[in-house]
Design a protein around this motif. Structure first.
Motif, PDB file in Angstrom:
ATOM      1  N   GLN A   1       0.824  -1.217   0.000  1.00 37.29           N
ATOM      2  CA  GLN A   1       0.000   0.000   0.000  1.00 37.29           C
ATOM      3  C   GLN A   1       0.859   1.268   0.000  1.00 37.29           C
ATOM      4  N   LEU A   2       2.124   1.133   0.409  1.00 37.65           N
ATOM      5  CA  LEU A   2       3.012   2.291   0.515  1.00 37.65           C
ATOM      6  C   LEU A   2       4.418   1.881   0.121  1.00 37.65           C
ATOM      7  N   ILE A   3       5.083   2.706  -0.671  1.00 38.60           N
ATOM      8  CA  ILE A   3       6.489   2.507  -1.021  1.00 38.60           C
ATOM      9  C   ILE A   3       7.269   3.721  -0.525  1.00 38.60           C
ATOM     10  N   VAL A   4       8.355   3.473   0.209  1.00 39.05           N
ATOM     11  CA  VAL A   4       9.202   4.543   0.737  1.00 39.05           C
ATOM     12  C   VAL A   4      10.584   4.411   0.116  1.00 39.05           C
ATOM     13  N   VAL A   5      11.082   5.523  -0.415  1.00 36.06           N
ATOM     14  CA  VAL A   5      12.297   5.527  -1.224  1.00 36.06           C
ATOM     15  C   VAL A   5      13.431   6.220  -0.476  1.00 36.06           C
ATOM     16  N   SER A   6      14.590   5.590  -0.442  1.00 37.82           N
ATOM     17  CA  SER A   6      15.781   6.240   0.091  1.00 37.82           C
ATOM     18  C   SER A   6      16.268   7.303  -0.897  1.00 37.82           C
ATOM     19  N   PRO A   7      17.016   8.325  -0.419  1.00 40.84           N
ATOM     20  CA  PRO A   7      17.399   9.436  -1.299  1.00 40.84           C
ATOM     21  C   PRO A   7      18.204   9.027  -2.519  1.00 40.84           C
TER      22      PRO A   7
ATOM     23  N   ILE B   1      -0.107   3.184  -6.351  1.00 39.85           N
ATOM     24  CA  ILE B   1       0.520   2.880  -5.066  1.00 39.85           C
ATOM     25  C   ILE B   1       1.195   4.152  -4.548  1.00 39.85           C
ATOM     26  N   GLU B   2       0.859   4.555  -3.334  1.00 44.11           N
ATOM     27  CA  GLU B   2       1.453   5.764  -2.782  1.00 44.11           C
ATOM     28  C   GLU B   2       2.961   5.567  -2.649  1.00 44.11           C
ATOM     29  N   THR B   3       3.723   6.501  -3.215  1.00 38.58           N
ATOM     30  CA  THR B   3       5.179   6.398  -3.251  1.00 38.58           C
ATOM     31  C   THR B   3       5.768   7.706  -2.743  1.00 38.58           C
ATOM     32  N   ILE B   4       6.556   7.621  -1.664  1.00 33.00           N
ATOM     33  CA  ILE B   4       7.089   8.818  -1.022  1.00 33.00           C
ATOM     34  C   ILE B   4       8.550   8.595  -0.637  1.00 33.00           C
ATOM     35  N   GLY B   5       9.230   9.694  -0.304  1.00 35.32           N
ATOM     36  CA  GLY B   5      10.596   9.613   0.191  1.00 35.32           C
ATOM     37  C   GLY B   5      10.630   9.426   1.704  1.00 35.32           C
ATOM     38  N   GLU B   6      11.789   9.008   2.183  1.00 34.47           N
ATOM     39  CA  GLU B   6      11.969   8.804   3.629  1.00 34.47           C
ATOM     40  C   GLU B   6      11.728  10.101   4.398  1.00 34.47           C
ATOM     41  N   MET B   7      12.118  11.238   3.821  1.00 37.82           N
ATOM     42  CA  MET B   7      11.933  12.515   4.496  1.00 37.82           C
ATOM     43  C   MET B   7      10.454  12.879   4.604  1.00 37.82           C
TER      44      MET B   7
END
Length: 348
Positions: free
Chosen positions: A69-75, A92-98
């Motif tokens: 449901q969520l993807i979190v991306v490293s810089p 799919i919600e995709t966001i950065g770690e920050m």
């Protein structure tokens, strides 16, 4: 239980995975690399209930089931990575770690620092001033903590115990990579140190690189700019006329009035109309470090910090390792470690 996928087994990826686990997500973390150290981290995180896949390409998982449901991306992962583009197209919600950290820490005011060069020193100096004033103001991002670590209660106290005490301020160094994947971050104070061509292999055009950094400042309630930077000064007349401008060469016509700017006059830092400290209080060499000092002073004054704390912090500031760091003097020759000068402008 909702599933979250974290890409990248670096410091920020591990912090993001732990925060998601703390929030009740079922977490899968992957990294395309493999090594003995990574295998050890895999085992350690497995004991915390976080699944880690090594030597694993992210895009291979999108065909699997169930989808996260969520993807979190490293810089370090490009925002236009084919797998990420596919995940966004699938909804799919995709966001950065920050961005993940912001969602947990936005109850605290942030100072967000960006720029091509000068970010780390300025961030470290701002954090030092805020902490000298007695504030719980940790530095995070590309310096100090990974941002998601601050959202974990154990990291807030440093004791390993759970206390829901948010920082007084979050002092965040933000690269263009982090801003690009974190559209909601809205600092109380935004600081832009310098702007010169960099990271164009990722952002392709100077205009795109500029627009990413400008987004952070547009989201900020108050803005601080380095008025000695030619590019920022040029665009500032039209786009940033209401900002707090700084300059080592005296008042600028960009400064909207004498009480809303920071500059050097007769070897003194003048901030918002006050004589705050002699510019010689800062021991780290170079005109660019004086620029960093002025931006840090501006952020502190906008946050309501007293002049005495600003002056004391600047006087005691040791500098940042690997940035014009004096190693020793031998037979009249200074040996200086400037290994963090990673582009031409920084080296110059």
């Amino acid at each position: 239980m909702a599933g979250a996928y974290v890409i990248g087994l670096g410091k920020s990826g591990i912090a993001a995975a732990r925060l998601l686990k703390h929030q009740g997500w079922q977490v899968l973390l992957s990294d395309r690399n493999t090594s003995a150290a990574l295998h050890q981290q895999q085992q350690d995180l497995g004991q915390e209930g976080i699944t880690v896949k090594l030597g694993h390409a992210f895009e291979a998982d999108l065909a699997g089931s169930p989808q996260p449901q969520l993807i979190v991306v490293s810089p370090g992962v490009p925002w236009d990575h084919p797998g990420l583009m596919q995940s966004r197209s699938l909804g799919i919600e995709t966001i950065g770690e920050m961005e993940l950290a912001w969602r947990s820490l936005q109850s605290s005011p942030w100072v967000g620092i960006t720029g091509t060069n000068g970010k780390t020193t300025t961030t470290a100096l701002i954090a030092a001033i805020f902490q000298t004033a007695g504030l719980n103001a940790p530095a995070c991002g590309n310096i100090g903590y990974a941002a998601c670590e601050l959202a974990l209660p154990s990291a807030r106290t440093g004791s390993g115990t759970s206390h829901e005490v948010a920082p007084d301020w979050v002092i965040a160094e933000l690269s263009s990579y982090q801003i690009e994947s974190s559209p909601s971050i809205a600092p109380r104070i935004g600081v832009w140190t310098t702007f010169t061509p960099d990271h164009l292999s990722r952002h392709v055009t100077l205009e795109r690189y500029y627009s990413i950094k400008a987004h952070l400042l547009q989201q900020s309630q108050q803005q601080v700019f380095n008025g000695d930077d030619p590019y920022l000064r040029q665009v500032g007349r039209e786009q940033w006329s209401g900002a707090c401008w700084t300059s080592t060469i005296g008042k600028l016509d960009l400064m909207r009035d004498a009480n809303y700017g920071v500059y050097v006059e007769a070897e003194w830092v003048i901030a918002m109309g006050d004589r705050v400290l002699p510019v010689t209080h800062l021991k780290t060499p170079g005109n660019h470090n004086q620029q960093n000092l002025l931006m840090a002073v501006a952020a502190a004054k906008l946050a309501g910090i007293e002049n005495e704390a600003i002056a004391q912090a600047a006087l005691e500031f040791p500098g940042v390792p690997h940035r014009l760091e004096l190693i020793c003097t031998w037979q009249g020759i200074d040996f200086i470690n400037d290994s963090k000068a990673t582009n031409y402008d920084a080296a110059q």
